[in-house]
Design a protein around this motif. Structure first.
Motif, PDB file in Angstrom:
ATOM      1  N   ASN A 194     -21.757 -26.093   1.632  1.00 15.32           N
ATOM      2  CA  ASN A 194     -22.555 -26.100   3.099  1.00 15.32           C
ATOM      3  C   ASN A 194     -21.829 -26.230   4.192  1.00 15.32           C
ATOM      4  OD1 ASN A 194     -24.712 -26.248   4.732  1.00 15.32           O
ATOM      5  ND2 ASN A 194     -24.974 -28.493   4.811  1.00 15.32           N
ATOM      6  N   ILE A 195     -21.379 -24.831   4.777  1.00 14.64           N
ATOM      7  CA  ILE A 195     -20.467 -24.839   5.848  1.00 14.64           C
ATOM      8  C   ILE A 195     -21.662 -24.564   7.086  1.00 14.64           C
ATOM      9  CG2 ILE A 195     -18.941 -23.223   7.000  1.00 14.64           C
ATOM     10  CD1 ILE A 195     -17.981 -22.420   4.129  1.00 14.64           C
ATOM     11  N   ILE A 196     -21.300 -25.439   7.996  1.00 20.17           N
ATOM     12  CA  ILE A 196     -21.976 -25.634   9.117  1.00 20.17           C
ATOM     13  C   ILE A 196     -21.740 -25.165  10.218  1.00 20.17           C
ATOM     14  CG2 ILE A 196     -23.318 -28.000   8.430  1.00 20.17           C
ATOM     15  CD1 ILE A 196     -21.510 -29.530  10.209  1.00 20.17           C
ATOM     16  N   GLU A 197     -20.324 -24.854  10.507  1.00 18.25           N
ATOM     17  CA  GLU A 197     -19.781 -24.231  11.761  1.00 18.25           C
ATOM     18  C   GLU A 197     -18.495 -23.671  11.343  1.00 18.25           C
ATOM     19  OE1 GLU A 197     -20.189 -25.709  16.022  1.00 18.25           O
ATOM     20  OE2 GLU A 197     -17.826 -25.987  15.201  1.00 18.25           O
ATOM     21  N   THR A 198     -18.392 -22.182  11.758  1.00 18.04           N
ATOM     22  CA  THR A 198     -17.164 -21.421  11.506  1.00 18.04           C
ATOM     23  C   THR A 198     -16.506 -21.093  12.885  1.00 18.04           C
ATOM     24  OG1 THR A 198     -18.058 -20.910   9.206  1.00 18.04           O
ATOM     25  CG2 THR A 198     -16.153 -19.683  10.167  1.00 18.04           C
ATOM     26  N   ILE A 199     -15.273 -21.448  13.042  1.00 18.28           N
ATOM     27  CA  ILE A 199     -14.509 -20.663  14.196  1.00 18.28           C
ATOM     28  C   ILE A 199     -13.669 -19.551  13.438  1.00 18.28           C
ATOM     29  CG2 ILE A 199     -12.692 -21.065  15.857  1.00 18.28           C
ATOM     30  CD1 ILE A 199     -13.095 -24.172  15.809  1.00 18.28           C
ATOM     31  N   VAL A 200     -13.693 -18.440  14.151  1.00 16.45           N
ATOM     32  CA  VAL A 200     -13.202 -17.014  13.620  1.00 16.45           C
ATOM     33  C   VAL A 200     -11.925 -16.682  14.665  1.00 16.45           C
ATOM     34  CG1 VAL A 200     -13.811 -14.918  13.008  1.00 16.45           C
ATOM     35  CG2 VAL A 200     -15.513 -16.546  12.749  1.00 16.45           C
ATOM     36  N   ILE A 201     -11.067 -16.404  14.138  1.00 17.12           N
ATOM     37  CA  ILE A 201      -9.812 -16.062  14.968  1.00 17.12           C
ATOM     38  C   ILE A 201      -9.510 -14.679  14.548  1.00 17.12           C
ATOM     39  CG2 ILE A 201      -7.568 -16.437  15.685  1.00 17.12           C
ATOM     40  CD1 ILE A 201      -8.018 -19.278  15.544  1.00 17.12           C
ATOM     41  N   LEU A 202      -9.514 -13.656  15.257  1.00 14.91           N
ATOM     42  CA  LEU A 202      -9.167 -12.240  14.712  1.00 14.91           C
ATOM     43  C   LEU A 202      -7.738 -11.955  15.305  1.00 14.91           C
ATOM     44  CD1 LEU A 202     -12.601 -10.396  15.704  1.00 14.91           C
ATOM     45  CD2 LEU A 202     -11.944 -11.554  13.403  1.00 14.91           C
ATOM     46  N   LEU A 203      -7.091 -11.633  14.487  1.00 13.27           N
ATOM     47  CA  LEU A 203      -5.384 -11.008  15.048  1.00 13.27           C
ATOM     48  C   LEU A 203      -5.015  -9.737  14.679  1.00 13.27           C
ATOM     49  CD1 LEU A 203      -3.730 -14.519  14.265  1.00 13.27           C
ATOM     50  CD2 LEU A 203      -4.406 -13.568  16.242  1.00 13.27           C
ATOM     51  N   ASP A 204      -4.285  -8.946  15.360  1.00 11.96           N
ATOM     52  CA  ASP A 204      -3.945  -7.743  15.018  1.00 11.96           C
ATOM     53  C   ASP A 204      -2.754  -7.481  15.642  1.00 11.96           C
ATOM     54  OD1 ASP A 204      -5.996  -5.902  13.397  1.00 11.96           O
ATOM     55  OD2 ASP A 204      -7.086  -7.148  14.935  1.00 11.96           O
TER      56      ASP A 204
ATOM     57  N   VAL B  39     -19.464 -19.450  15.069  1.00 13.18           N
ATOM     58  CA  VAL B  39     -20.924 -19.274  14.567  1.00 13.18           C
ATOM     59  C   VAL B  39     -21.411 -20.563  13.809  1.00 13.18           C
ATOM     60  CG1 VAL B  39     -20.564 -16.487  14.503  1.00 13.18           C
ATOM     61  CG2 VAL B  39     -19.887 -17.992  12.541  1.00 13.18           C
ATOM     62  N   LYS B  40     -22.741 -20.678  13.682  1.00 11.77           N
ATOM     63  CA  LYS B  40     -23.029 -21.388  12.847  1.00 11.77           C
ATOM     64  C   LYS B  40     -23.221 -20.767  11.697  1.00 11.77           C
ATOM     65  CE  LYS B  40     -24.237 -24.482  16.114  1.00 11.77           C
ATOM     66  NZ  LYS B  40     -23.383 -25.605  16.060  1.00 11.77           N
ATOM     67  N   GLY B  41     -22.849 -21.967  10.301  1.00 19.04           N
ATOM     68  CA  GLY B  41     -22.852 -21.476   9.078  1.00 19.04           C
ATOM     69  C   GLY B  41     -21.684 -20.902   8.659  1.00 19.04           C
ATOM     70  N   GLY B  42     -21.373 -20.209   7.505  1.00 22.01           N
ATOM     71  CA  GLY B  42     -20.264 -19.735   7.141  1.00 22.01           C
ATOM     72  C   GLY B  42     -19.536 -18.304   7.380  1.00 22.01           C
ATOM     73  N   PRO B  43     -18.453 -18.121   6.620  1.00 20.32           N
ATOM     74  CA  PRO B  43     -17.655 -16.595   7.290  1.00 20.32           C
ATOM     75  C   PRO B  43     -18.352 -15.466   6.609  1.00 20.32           C
ATOM     76  CG  PRO B  43     -16.540 -17.919   5.657  1.00 20.32           C
ATOM     77  CD  PRO B  43     -17.638 -18.870   5.987  1.00 20.32           C
ATOM     78  N   GLN B  44     -18.159 -14.452   7.076  1.00 26.73           N
ATOM     79  CA  GLN B  44     -18.378 -13.171   6.518  1.00 26.73           C
ATOM     80  C   GLN B  44     -17.040 -12.376   6.092  1.00 26.73           C
ATOM     81  OE1 GLN B  44     -21.745 -11.932   5.964  1.00 26.73           O
ATOM     82  NE2 GLN B  44     -22.198 -13.946   6.897  1.00 26.73           N
ATOM     83  N   PHE B  45     -17.031 -11.984   4.885  1.00 27.72           N
ATOM     84  CA  PHE B  45     -15.585 -11.711   4.326  1.00 27.72           C
ATOM     85  C   PHE B  45     -15.368  -9.894   4.406  1.00 27.72           C
ATOM     86  CE2 PHE B  45     -15.922 -15.794   2.240  1.00 27.72           C
ATOM     87  CZ  PHE B  45     -15.184 -16.412   3.043  1.00 27.72           C
ATOM     88  N   ASP B  46     -16.165  -9.169   4.419  1.00 28.97           N
ATOM     89  CA  ASP B  46     -16.158  -7.805   4.097  1.00 28.97           C
ATOM     90  C   ASP B  46     -16.063  -6.853   5.638  1.00 28.97           C
ATOM     91  OD1 ASP B  46     -16.264  -8.277   1.518  1.00 28.97           O
ATOM     92  OD2 ASP B  46     -18.604  -8.270   1.584  1.00 28.97           O
ATOM     93  N   VAL B  47     -15.858  -7.368   6.707  1.00 32.14           N
ATOM     94  CA  VAL B  47     -15.453  -6.677   7.714  1.00 32.14           C
ATOM     95  C   VAL B  47     -14.176  -7.208   8.751  1.00 32.14           C
ATOM     96  CG1 VAL B  47     -16.534  -5.465   9.936  1.00 32.14           C
ATOM     97  CG2 VAL B  47     -18.022  -6.257   8.172  1.00 32.14           C
ATOM     98  N   PRO B  48     -13.140  -6.142   8.447  1.00 34.95           N
ATOM     99  CA  PRO B  48     -13.061  -5.285   7.498  1.00 34.95           C
ATOM    100  C   PRO B  48     -12.832  -5.421   6.046  1.00 34.95           C
ATOM    101  CG  PRO B  48     -10.922  -5.429   8.743  1.00 34.95           C
ATOM    102  CD  PRO B  48     -12.056  -6.547   8.980  1.00 34.95           C
ATOM    103  N   PRO B  49     -12.940  -4.541   5.006  1.00 36.68           N
ATOM    104  CA  PRO B  49     -12.584  -4.957   3.661  1.00 36.68           C
ATOM    105  C   PRO B  49     -11.266  -4.996   3.319  1.00 36.68           C
ATOM    106  CG  PRO B  49     -13.341  -2.587   3.932  1.00 36.68           C
ATOM    107  CD  PRO B  49     -13.492  -3.136   5.283  1.00 36.68           C
ATOM    108  N   ALA B  50     -10.959  -5.846   2.424  1.00 35.08           N
ATOM    109  CA  ALA B  50      -9.489  -6.008   2.021  1.00 35.08           C
ATOM    110  C   ALA B  50      -9.330  -4.828   0.884  1.00 35.08           C
ATOM    111  CB  ALA B  50      -9.122  -7.400   1.504  1.00 35.08           C
ATOM    112  N   ASP B  51      -8.824  -3.823   1.310  1.00 32.02           N
ATOM    113  CA  ASP B  51      -8.557  -2.453   0.311  1.00 32.02           C
ATOM    114  C   ASP B  51      -7.245  -2.425   0.020  1.00 32.02           C
ATOM    115  OD1 ASP B  51      -8.824  -0.105  -1.030  1.00 32.02           O
ATOM    116  OD2 ASP B  51      -9.804   0.798   0.698  1.00 32.02           O
ATOM    117  N   PRO B  52      -6.902  -2.340  -1.148  1.00 31.44           N
ATOM    118  CA  PRO B  52      -5.396  -2.326  -1.543  1.00 31.44           C
ATOM    119  C   PRO B  52      -5.077  -0.924  -1.805  1.00 31.44           C
ATOM    120  CG  PRO B  52      -6.467  -3.097  -3.528  1.00 31.44           C
ATOM    121  CD  PRO B  52      -7.604  -2.946  -2.378  1.00 31.44           C
ATOM    122  N   THR B  53      -5.915   0.115  -1.576  1.00 33.40           N
ATOM    123  CA  THR B  53      -5.663   1.470  -1.870  1.00 33.40           C
ATOM    124  C   THR B  53      -4.687   2.055  -0.711  1.00 33.40           C
ATOM    125  OG1 THR B  53      -7.817   1.857  -2.724  1.00 33.40           O
ATOM    126  CG2 THR B  53      -6.607   3.743  -2.505  1.00 33.40           C
TER     127      THR B  53
END
Length: 343
Positions: free
Chosen positions: A240-250, A176-190
């Motif tokens: 100023n984050i111009i590009e982000t490579i996102v890797i999802l692992l489960d 993606v262009k720009g920076g990361p999104q951190f809340d999907v999924p949220p980091a919930d310690p409950t």
């Protein structure tokens, strides 16, 4: 491709017979070159920018059991403990020369490239030499698409931890262009129970008290305990984050915890018997963000951030009169922001 000095994997060929283009297979009297069935040239793909040594800081949150089956009934407050760490981390990715080749039966052979990794995490508030809290080694693989099974290209992570855990996590990637999104999924310690395959948080006041009254380690703000991803947000504030490579692992994804789109069966975790009985590691979800950050003068540098949640199941006694032993799931969350060192 960057290489690490004295890397024992530098000359390793996992194909067994050299490069895929040079191999052949005998069919009757005819030799058919493997190059005829090689559909693409393997590459590191989304892993291309990872080789080298990354260093930085982060945060670790883990709940641990303390003989919580000592007697029937709900565990008293001291039967769980929370450990919080302000961390310093070194994460090294080393190149594996040559293609990794898997022999096909239902479809043609596949060939791909991968990286070896070594992760070392210390607690910055403990004395040097006594502050190691995590060691992990393994592989990141850039896997091609396939026809049987019919799968899209993906990234796989194979990891081993001295506690007695081995994991295989797999997932998708995108840029993606720009920076990361951190809340999907949220980091919930409950802590939570799994009901019909989904996460249902446990609102036991004693469990919540452990989190709400926890004192953060020096250098970590209070809000990070209930949402460790806040530390990642703070680390890139003003960048100023111009590009982000996102890797999802489960690995063995749980709905309400895993990345969007992750479904079972995906990966898994295998443990030694002691872990299985006392603090069973059952599921992992992680996101890695490989960020290109631009300085005011136009120059750039690479930054790696990640959030990871491992689910630990602790057996506890349920309510009377039967007091059945049931597992309660506690999230073990780690986050970090790392930068690539100059070679």
């Amino acid at each position: 491709m960057a290489k690490i000095k004295n890397n024992p994997l530098a000359s390793l060929s996992l194909s067994g017979l050299g490069s895929i283009e040079e191999q052949s297979v005998e069919k009757g009297q005819k030799l058919v070159a493997r190059a005829e069935v090689a559909v693409s040239t393997p590459s590191l793909g989304p892993l291309t920018k990872l080789p080298g040594t990354w260093v930085g800081t982060g945060f670790n949150l883990i709940e641990i059991p303390n003989m919580n089956q000592a007697k029937p009934g709900p565990p008293p407050p001291d039967k769980f403990k929370i450990i919080l760490n302000n961390t310093a981390e070194t994460l090294t990715f080393s190149s594996i020369d040559g293609e990794i080749i898997n022999r096909g039966n239902a479809q043609e052979d596949i060939a791909y490239l991968g990286l070896h990794y070594l992760q070392q995490v210390n607690d910055v508030n403990l004395p040097q030499g006594q502050n190691g809290i995590h060691l992990e080694t393994g592989l990141f693989l850039n896997l091609p698409d396939g026809t049987d099974p019919q799968v899209k290209e993906s990234v796989a992570r194979l990891g081993s931890i001295p506690h007695g855990d081995s994991l295989l996590a797999q997932g998708s990637f995108f840029t993606v262009k720009g920076g990361p999104q951190f809340d999907v999924p949220p980091a919930d310690p409950t802590p939570f129970f799994i009901v019909d395959g989904k996460r249902v948080n446990d609102t036991n006041p004693e469990y919540l008290r452990l989190l709400n009254e926890a004192v953060p380690p020096a250098g970590i703000s209070k809000d990070v305990i209930m949402n460790p991803n806040n530390l990642l947000k703070e680390a890139i504030k003003g960048q100023n984050i111009i590009e982000t490579i996102v890797i999802l692992l489960d690995a063995n994804p749980i709905e309400g915890v895993c990345n969007p789109g992750a479904i079972s069966p995906t990966g898994g975790i295998t443990n030694i018997p002691f872990i299985n009985v006392n603090a069973n590691a059952t599921s992992l979800t992680a996101i890695f963000w490989i960020e290109t950050v631009q300085n005011p003068d136009g120059s750039t540098f690479l930054q790696l951030q990640y959030t990871q949640t491992v689910i630990l199941d602790f057996p506890v006694f349920g309510p009377p009169p039967t007091n059945p032993v049931v597992p309660i799931s506690w999230p073990h969350i780690s986050v970090a922001t790392l930068r690539l060192k100059d070679n």
